[in-house]
Motif scaffolding. Structure first.
Motif, PDB file in Angstrom:
ATOM      1  N   PHE A 210      47.044  26.740  36.907  1.00  0.00           N
ATOM      2  CA  PHE A 210      46.750  27.929  36.108  1.00  0.00           C
ATOM      3  C   PHE A 210      47.681  29.039  36.596  1.00  0.00           C
ATOM      4  O   PHE A 210      47.380  29.737  37.573  1.00  0.00           O
ATOM      5  N   PRO A 211      48.832  29.219  35.951  1.00  0.00           N
ATOM      6  CA  PRO A 211      49.881  30.093  36.495  1.00  0.00           C
ATOM      7  C   PRO A 211      49.700  31.584  36.237  1.00  0.00           C
ATOM      8  O   PRO A 211      50.572  32.372  36.613  1.00  0.00           O
ATOM      9  N   TYR A 212      48.594  32.002  35.641  1.00  0.00           N
ATOM     10  CA  TYR A 212      48.483  33.381  35.172  1.00  0.00           C
ATOM     11  C   TYR A 212      47.801  34.326  36.156  1.00  0.00           C
ATOM     12  O   TYR A 212      47.875  35.543  35.993  1.00  0.00           O
ATOM     13  N   VAL A 213      47.135  33.786  37.166  1.00  0.00           N
ATOM     14  CA  VAL A 213      46.467  34.633  38.150  1.00  0.00           C
ATOM     15  C   VAL A 213      46.269  33.811  39.419  1.00  0.00           C
ATOM     16  O   VAL A 213      46.247  32.575  39.370  1.00  0.00           O
ATOM     17  N   ALA A 214      46.135  34.499  40.550  1.00  0.00           N
ATOM     18  CA  ALA A 214      45.963  33.803  41.828  1.00  0.00           C
ATOM     19  C   ALA A 214      45.024  34.593  42.735  1.00  0.00           C
ATOM     20  O   ALA A 214      44.907  35.820  42.625  1.00  0.00           O
ATOM     21  N   ASP A 215      44.349  33.853  43.612  1.00  0.00           N
ATOM     22  CA  ASP A 215      43.527  34.433  44.669  1.00  0.00           C
ATOM     23  C   ASP A 215      42.391  35.306  44.130  1.00  0.00           C
ATOM     24  O   ASP A 215      42.161  36.422  44.594  1.00  0.00           O
ATOM     25  N   ILE A 216      41.680  34.772  43.145  1.00  0.00           N
ATOM     26  CA  ILE A 216      40.487  35.426  42.608  1.00  0.00           C
ATOM     27  C   ILE A 216      39.414  34.356  42.437  1.00  0.00           C
ATOM     28  O   ILE A 216      39.703  33.232  42.026  1.00  0.00           O
ATOM     29  N   SER A 217      38.180  34.698  42.746  1.00  0.00           N
ATOM     30  CA  SER A 217      37.079  33.769  42.511  1.00  0.00           C
ATOM     31  C   SER A 217      35.910  34.509  41.877  1.00  0.00           C
ATOM     32  O   SER A 217      35.699  35.698  42.131  1.00  0.00           O
ATOM     33  N   LEU A 218      35.190  33.790  41.042  1.00  0.00           N
ATOM     34  CA  LEU A 218      33.971  34.316  40.434  1.00  0.00           C
ATOM     35  C   LEU A 218      32.804  33.594  41.087  1.00  0.00           C
ATOM     36  O   LEU A 218      32.566  32.412  40.834  1.00  0.00           O
ATOM     37  N   ASP A 219      32.077  34.313  41.936  1.00  0.00           N
ATOM     38  CA  ASP A 219      31.006  33.727  42.728  1.00  0.00           C
ATOM     39  C   ASP A 219      29.645  34.188  42.216  1.00  0.00           C
ATOM     40  O   ASP A 219      29.544  34.952  41.251  1.00  0.00           O
ATOM     41  N   LYS A 220      28.601  33.734  42.908  1.00  0.00           N
ATOM     42  CA  LYS A 220      27.255  34.175  42.555  1.00  0.00           C
ATOM     43  C   LYS A 220      27.148  35.688  42.730  1.00  0.00           C
ATOM     44  O   LYS A 220      27.770  36.261  43.626  1.00  0.00           O
ATOM     45  N   GLY A 225      31.781  42.838  45.591  1.00  0.00           N
ATOM     46  CA  GLY A 225      33.029  42.256  45.132  1.00  0.00           C
ATOM     47  C   GLY A 225      34.153  43.271  45.118  1.00  0.00           C
ATOM     48  O   GLY A 225      33.981  44.444  45.472  1.00  0.00           O
ATOM     49  N   VAL A 226      35.336  42.832  44.695  1.00  0.00           N
ATOM     50  CA  VAL A 226      36.501  43.723  44.684  1.00  0.00           C
ATOM     51  C   VAL A 226      36.643  44.478  43.371  1.00  0.00           C
ATOM     52  O   VAL A 226      37.378  45.468  43.289  1.00  0.00           O
ATOM     53  N   TYR A 227      35.927  43.999  42.343  1.00  0.00           N
ATOM     54  CA  TYR A 227      36.073  44.644  41.037  1.00  0.00           C
ATOM     55  C   TYR A 227      34.857  44.311  40.175  1.00  0.00           C
ATOM     56  O   TYR A 227      34.332  43.194  40.216  1.00  0.00           O
ATOM     57  N   ARG A 228      34.403  45.305  39.404  1.00  0.00           N
ATOM     58  CA  ARG A 228      33.290  45.102  38.480  1.00  0.00           C
ATOM     59  C   ARG A 228      33.709  45.556  37.087  1.00  0.00           C
ATOM     60  O   ARG A 228      33.954  46.755  36.868  1.00  0.00           O
ATOM     61  N   PRO A 229      33.794  44.610  36.135  1.00  0.00           N
ATOM     62  CA  PRO A 229      34.087  45.013  34.758  1.00  0.00           C
ATOM     63  C   PRO A 229      32.957  45.872  34.192  1.00  0.00           C
ATOM     64  O   PRO A 229      31.877  45.985  34.787  1.00  0.00           O
ATOM     65  N   ALA A 230      33.190  46.434  33.030  1.00  0.00           N
ATOM     66  CA  ALA A 230      32.192  47.311  32.419  1.00  0.00           C
ATOM     67  C   ALA A 230      30.987  46.538  31.885  1.00  0.00           C
ATOM     68  O   ALA A 230      29.919  47.117  31.676  1.00  0.00           O
ATOM     69  N   SER A 231      31.134  45.231  31.676  1.00  0.00           N
ATOM     70  CA  SER A 231      30.076  44.426  31.069  1.00  0.00           C
ATOM     71  C   SER A 231      28.938  44.161  32.052  1.00  0.00           C
ATOM     72  O   SER A 231      29.129  43.533  33.097  1.00  0.00           O
ATOM     73  N   TYR A 237      26.109  37.660  35.944  1.00  0.00           N
ATOM     74  CA  TYR A 237      26.489  36.265  36.147  1.00  0.00           C
ATOM     75  C   TYR A 237      27.388  36.055  37.368  1.00  0.00           C
ATOM     76  O   TYR A 237      27.277  35.040  38.056  1.00  0.00           O
ATOM     77  N   TYR A 238      28.298  37.003  37.614  1.00  0.00           N
ATOM     78  CA  TYR A 238      29.354  36.763  38.594  1.00  0.00           C
ATOM     79  C   TYR A 238      29.558  37.959  39.523  1.00  0.00           C
ATOM     80  O   TYR A 238      29.265  39.107  39.171  1.00  0.00           O
ATOM     81  N   THR A 239      30.122  37.642  40.696  1.00  0.00           N
ATOM     82  CA  THR A 239      30.741  38.629  41.577  1.00  0.00           C
ATOM     83  C   THR A 239      32.214  38.271  41.692  1.00  0.00           C
ATOM     84  O   THR A 239      32.555  37.109  41.946  1.00  0.00           O
ATOM     85  N   VAL A 240      33.084  39.251  41.501  1.00  0.00           N
ATOM     86  CA  VAL A 240      34.526  39.013  41.558  1.00  0.00           C
ATOM     87  C   VAL A 240      35.005  39.237  42.985  1.00  0.00           C
ATOM     88  O   VAL A 240      34.887  40.344  43.521  1.00  0.00           O
ATOM     89  N   ASN A 241      35.556  38.198  43.593  1.00  0.00           N
ATOM     90  CA  ASN A 241      36.108  38.301  44.940  1.00  0.00           C
ATOM     91  C   ASN A 241      37.603  38.010  44.914  1.00  0.00           C
ATOM     92  O   ASN A 241      38.092  37.288  44.047  1.00  0.00           O
ATOM     93  N   GLY A 242      38.310  38.572  45.872  1.00  0.00           N
ATOM     94  CA  GLY A 242      39.751  38.378  45.961  1.00  0.00           C
ATOM     95  C   GLY A 242      40.373  39.430  46.851  1.00  0.00           C
ATOM     96  O   GLY A 242      39.684  40.279  47.419  1.00  0.00           O
ATOM     97  N   ASP A 243      41.689  39.393  46.967  1.00  0.00           N
ATOM     98  CA  ASP A 243      42.397  40.334  47.834  1.00  0.00           C
ATOM     99  C   ASP A 243      42.841  41.595  47.113  1.00  0.00           C
ATOM    100  O   ASP A 243      43.094  42.621  47.744  1.00  0.00           O
ATOM    101  N   SER A 244      42.948  41.522  45.778  1.00  0.00           N
ATOM    102  CA  SER A 244      43.543  42.638  45.049  1.00  0.00           C
ATOM    103  C   SER A 244      42.642  43.104  43.908  1.00  0.00           C
ATOM    104  O   SER A 244      42.376  42.350  42.969  1.00  0.00           O
TER     105      SER A 244
END
Length: 341
Positions: A210-220, A225-231, A237-244
């Motif tokens: 999957f060449p479009y993004v790296a080093d991100i995971s959607l966890d419980k 997390g590192v980022y929270r969308p507006a939804s 459903y998810y917590t966004v984890n990653g370095d950036s």
């Protein structure tokens, strides 16, 4: 007569094993079962010679013991009857276990044929691999494989190719087995004691490039997390984890967020891991290919008819189509086309 039949069963079984290993498609499996039908007799070893041998051992032992004037239960050097009794029991146990287990490989072959047909029906090609080594390699790439504290092994691996409207990609479907080892305080006859127990768990999933993004995971949804969308739905459903945070925000555009929301109810305990090596692993608890056969090679005609029924799993294709949508809305070329329209 019995020996001739058992030799024929042995020869055919060995040939079927070779045919199974070399089977490349469903037709190869059909031809394999047709050989069993042409055999014209039950594909199982007859145990009558073994049972007769067991009976003979009992009769001979009893006769000798009747002539033994000493106590048959007093185990001493002069008590040949007692020793023979022990030998008789041991011989009968060994022969009995052998008789019960000698047909198991044929039963197991039926199961493996059925499993392989499921893979073929879902356009998956079985791959040869070292299950323990592969699990270790995947653990380096994806954190979902960091489970258990004892054994970890990939027990099934199939290679597939998805041909979508906008994207085509190769992928692997797997079954992951891991074991949790614990020391537990359990109740015994005289109080309590520590006992080592082993709990077996399974995870299933798909991994691909999957060449479009790296080093991100959607966890419980646990930590911030590192980022929270507006939804709010996505954040339930998810917590966004990653370095950036910037990379996460750039990737999780509204349409991408919507896809993740739609896919969540499809699978239990779903987890997305976009590795640093630009690979995606979608893992879950659902065994999508869990279909059990009704018949086996003991009824080859019925088994062949069952094999010829389609075992395509619609949900597998559904998951792959969601992955294609993620690619489409993550593709910068798609974005430019959309913005210019």
């Amino acid at each position: 007569m019995y020996s001739q039949h058992n030799n024929a069963v042995k020869q055919l079984s060995e040939q079927l094993e070779k045919d199974f290993e070399s089977a490349k498609n469903s037709d190869d499996l059909y031809r394999l079962v047709e050989k069993v039908i042409a055999f014209g007799k039950p594909l199982k070893y007859t145990n009558k010679p073994i049972y007769l041998l067991m009976l003979g051992i009992v009769v001979v032992t009893v006769i000798i013991m009747l002539f033994n004037v000493s106590d048959p239960y007093a185990y001493n050097d002069s008590n040949i009857g007692g020793y023979l009794f022990i030998v008789m029991i041991g011989a009968i146990m060994v022969l009995g276990i052998y008789a019960l287990k000698r047909n198991e490989p044929i039963t197991d072959l039926s199961k493996e044929i059925f499993k392989k047909k499921i893979l073929f029906d879902n356009q998956l090609i079985p791959e040869k691999y070292d299950g323990v080594q592969l699990a270790s390699e995947l653990q380096v790439c994806f954190k979902d494989f960091n489970r258990g504290n004892h054994t970890r092994e990939i027990e099934m691996l199939g290679a597939g190719r998805y041909e979508g409207k906008d994207h085509q990609f190769d992928y692997r479907y797997y079954q992951f087995h891991y074991v949790v080892k614990k020391r537990e305080w359990v109740k015994v006859e005289k109080g309590h004691s520590y006992k080592t127990v082993y709990y077996n768990f399974y995870r299933y999933g798909i991994y691909l490039t999957f060449p479009y993004v790296a080093d991100i995971s959607l966890d419980k949804p646990k930590a911030q997390g590192v980022y929270r969308p507006a939804s709010n739905e996505f954040n339930r459903y998810y917590t966004v984890n990653g370095d950036s945070q910037i990379m996460a925000a750039k990737f999780l555009k509204p349409m991408v967020v919507k896809i993740f929301e739609e896919i969540y109810p499809e699978l239990k305990e779903i987890h997305f891991d976009f590795s640093k090596r630009n690979q995606l692993c979608v893992s879950f608890n659902d065994n999508l290919l869990n279909i059990s056969p009704i018949y086996n090679l003991s009824k080859p005609t019925e088994f062949l008819q069952e094999l010829k029924e389609s075992k395509a799993v619609a949900k597998l294709n559904t998951i792959l189509s969601y992955i294609e949508q993620l690619m489409t809305y993550s593709d910068s070329n798609f974005d430019r086309d959309t913005e210019s329209s």
